[in-house]
Design a protein around this motif. Structure first.
Motif, mmCIF file in Angstrom:
data_model
loop_
_atom_site.group_PDB
_atom_site.id
_atom_site.type_symbol
_atom_site.label_atom_id
_atom_site.label_comp_id
_atom_site.label_asym_id
_atom_site.label_seq_id
_atom_site.Cartn_x
_atom_site.Cartn_y
_atom_site.Cartn_z
ATOM 1 N N LEU A 143 17.054 -2.596 11.886
ATOM 2 C CA LEU A 143 18.298 -3.226 12.310
ATOM 3 C C LEU A 143 18.344 -4.698 11.918
ATOM 4 O O LEU A 143 19.417 -5.271 11.744
ATOM 5 C CB LEU A 143 18.468 -3.074 13.831
ATOM 6 N N ALA A 144 17.163 -5.320 11.794
ATOM 7 C CA ALA A 144 17.112 -6.741 11.443
ATOM 8 C C ALA A 144 17.140 -6.947 9.934
ATOM 9 O O ALA A 144 17.244 -8.077 9.460
ATOM 10 C CB ALA A 144 15.843 -7.371 12.034
ATOM 11 N N LEU A 145 17.067 -5.848 9.171
ATOM 12 C CA LEU A 145 16.905 -5.948 7.718
ATOM 13 C C LEU A 145 17.974 -6.799 7.016
ATOM 14 O O LEU A 145 17.627 -7.582 6.130
ATOM 15 C CB LEU A 145 16.854 -4.544 7.109
ATOM 16 N N PRO A 146 19.264 -6.687 7.386
ATOM 17 C CA PRO A 146 20.252 -7.513 6.676
ATOM 18 C C PRO A 146 19.923 -9.002 6.731
ATOM 19 O O PRO A 146 19.950 -9.691 5.717
ATOM 20 C CB PRO A 146 21.560 -7.208 7.418
ATOM 21 N N LEU A 147 19.586 -9.498 7.928
ATOM 22 C CA LEU A 147 19.277 -10.925 8.050
ATOM 23 C C LEU A 147 17.960 -11.266 7.361
ATOM 24 O O LEU A 147 17.815 -12.336 6.785
ATOM 25 C CB LEU A 147 19.220 -11.332 9.524
ATOM 26 N N ILE A 148 16.986 -10.341 7.420
ATOM 27 C CA ILE A 148 15.715 -10.589 6.733
ATOM 28 C C ILE A 148 15.965 -10.762 5.235
ATOM 29 O O ILE A 148 15.452 -11.682 4.598
ATOM 30 C CB ILE A 148 14.718 -9.442 6.991
ATOM 31 N N LEU A 149 16.835 -9.888 4.684
ATOM 32 C CA LEU A 149 17.130 -9.964 3.248
ATOM 33 C C LEU A 149 17.921 -11.224 2.903
ATOM 34 O O LEU A 149 17.731 -11.808 1.839
ATOM 35 C CB LEU A 149 17.892 -8.714 2.796
ATOM 36 N N THR A 150 18.800 -11.662 3.820
ATOM 37 C CA THR A 150 19.477 -12.941 3.608
ATOM 38 C C THR A 150 18.444 -14.058 3.503
ATOM 39 O O THR A 150 18.539 -14.933 2.639
ATOM 40 C CB THR A 150 20.445 -13.242 4.774
ATOM 41 N N GLY A 151 17.446 -14.017 4.380
ATOM 42 C CA GLY A 151 16.376 -15.012 4.336
ATOM 43 C C GLY A 151 15.622 -14.969 3.018
ATOM 44 O O GLY A 151 15.317 -16.006 2.432
ATOM 45 N N VAL A 152 15.351 -13.761 2.520
ATOM 46 C CA VAL A 152 14.636 -13.620 1.239
ATOM 47 C C VAL A 152 15.474 -14.218 0.109
ATOM 48 O O VAL A 152 14.957 -14.906 -0.771
ATOM 49 C CB VAL A 152 14.312 -12.138 0.954
ATOM 50 N N ARG A 153 16.787 -13.987 0.170
ATOM 51 C CA ARG A 153 17.658 -14.523 -0.887
ATOM 52 C C ARG A 153 17.674 -16.054 -0.856
ATOM 53 O O ARG A 153 17.525 -16.706 -1.890
ATOM 54 C CB ARG A 153 19.080 -14.001 -0.705
ATOM 55 N N ILE A 154 17.814 -16.628 0.354
ATOM 56 C CA ILE A 154 17.822 -18.089 0.454
ATOM 57 C C ILE A 154 16.492 -18.648 -0.034
ATOM 58 O O ILE A 154 16.434 -19.638 -0.757
ATOM 59 C CB ILE A 154 18.096 -18.528 1.914
#
Lengths: 225, 225
Positions: A143-154
């Motif tokens: 469930l946290a994956l979208p924000l985790i991936l946003t962090g990876v992109r930043i």
């Protein structure tokens, strides 16, 4: 624009692409630094953020580390590391600086993602008899994956920028084309190098955007961070 | 012949009181330049960001392009951004200011827009029902309610600008960054550390000042929390 024409002819000169210090070599270094440091940063930041987020501890630290990372000039850290004994060991000052600046967005986004998981869902999972580990990996992490991936992109975009800046402190990467251009007082080369760096950064950002659009709808996060 | 002085400058130590006292004027000039570059850039960014955010809010077709352009600008690494502006501005302070304006613009537009979008529709309708025209609605209702988000953006933009000014050293207009750059070339540890610490101090002080201003400007948010 005469300079643009000069920059274009610099870019289209085959001699500038090959050999020692050529564009291909610098591009390879830049890509290598970005990928390796992104992996190291993820390995450091994500387990810590997942566990802290799962336990609900250390939130102030996880959130504030981003603000601290923003206040400390990247260039200053690169030069400080260069002047320490580490500075004598090739690319190590660059690698350490890159990791230092990639960790905060990873940590903050993953932590916030874990904490923003609906508490009712967490309670339901507990009620079904899930252990802490099952809850963390099977419920909260997806469930946290979208924000985790946003962090990876930043973090990835940050890494590209920091790797460019490393050229000022003698590191490798595409930034070296720019600094060499300044040393040669060649505006054409400076602009050509800047175009290469900008395109590289935009491709990295674009790849993450494309990846975000390819994953199933429920995993899509916010567009910006 | 006199023996060379055996003080912390001669030993090239990181912390050096003699450096502070003997280079006081150089440090002061660098701090002043740093503050000027930061303040001018963020102010110009703010002046440009408000109309852009308003346009994106009220003209539906403008939102997409404005956000896309600012996102692209923010992805370009700072060294490349300054280099791309070189043909336009040459080796000048204007180049550093222009680059910083583009970065602060991105952060400010995003946050002001988010703040404006978060104003509840009911509030807007209530104001209209009380006979508020479009201008009065904007100035007396929408902008004050968007202020906390806008101030958050202003704080991030200011802290980032303080940090990015150092990169201006590549064109000789980097405030404290100039001292870090020359300190790197001469292996002068005290100068690099002192300038770096001063950068962080300026960033933290600016952040706290803006936080204070925000508290004073939005007294209603304090009562809620």
């Amino acid at each position: 624009m005469n300079t643009l024409a000069d920059a274009w002819s610099w870019l289209t000169t085959a001699a500038n692409w090959s050999g020692d210090g050529g564009i291909w070599q610098r591009l390879g270094q830049h890509l290598f630094l970005t990928v390796v440091c992104l992996l190291i940063s993820c390995l450091i930041a994500l387990p810590v953020a997942l566990v802290l987020g799962h336990l609900g501890r250390g939130g102030a630290l996880a959130v504030n580390v981003s603000n601290i990372g923003r206040a400390v000039p990247t260039f200053a850290v690169l030069v400080l590391l260069l002047l320490t004994p580490i500075g004598g060991h090739g690319e190590w000052p660059t690698v350490i600086a890159l990791v230092l600046f990639a960790v905060p967005p990873l940590l903050t986004n993953a932590y916030v993602g874990m904490r923003e998981v609906d508490r009712d869902v967490v309670r339901a999972a507990r009620g079904m008899g899930m252990t802490g580990r099952q809850l963390m990996l099977g419920v909260e992490l997806p469930l946290a994956l979208p924000l985790i991936l946003t962090g990876v992109r930043i973090a990835a975009v940050q890494l590209v920028a920091t790797a460019t800046l490393a050229a000022l402190a003698g590191g490798g990467g595409l930034g070296r084309i720019i600094t060499a251009g300044f040393n040669l007082a060649s505006t054409a080369q400076v602009v050509a190098g800047a175009v290469l760096v900008a395109v590289f950064a935009l491709i990295v950002e674009g790849l993450f955007e494309a990846a975000r659009l390819l994953v199933p709808g429920r995993l899509r996060g916010g567009g910006s961070g | 012949m006199t023996a060379p002085p055996d003080d912390c400058l001669a030993r090239n130590e990181w912390l050096c009181g003699a450096y502070l006292s003997s280079r006081r004027e150089i440090l002061w000039d660098a701090v002043v330049q740093h503050l000027q570059l930061t303040a001018v850039s963020v102010l110009i960014g703010l002046v440009l960001a408000v109309p852009l955010a308003l346009a994106a809010r009220h003209r539906r077709w403008a939102a997409g392009p404005v956000l896309a352009v600012t996102t692209i600008l923010y992805t370009v690494p700072s060294l490349a951004m300054f280099s791309l502006l070189l043909p336009v501005y040459g080796l000048s302070a204007s180049l550093v200011v222009a680059g910083l304006v583009l970065y602060s613009l991105t952060l400010l537009v995003r946050n002001i827009l988010a703040g404006l979008r978060a104003v509840p529709e009911e509030t807007r309708q209530a104001a209209r029902g009380m006979g508020y025209g479009p201008l009065r609605l904007l100035l007396a209702v929408e902008l004050p309610l968007a202020l906390p988000a806008a101030m958050a953006g202003l704080r991030i933009a200011t802290v980032s600008a303080v940090s990015l000014v150092t990169v201006g050293a590549i064109v000789g207009h980097g405030g404290l960054g100039n001292l870090i750059y020359s300190g790197m070339n001469t292996y002068f540890k005290a100068q690099v550390l002192t300038a770096s610490v001063l950068c962080v101090v300026i960033a933290v002080a600016a952040d706290l000042l803006l936080l204070l201003a925000q508290r004073l400007l939005t007294p209603w948010t304090r009562r809620q929390s």
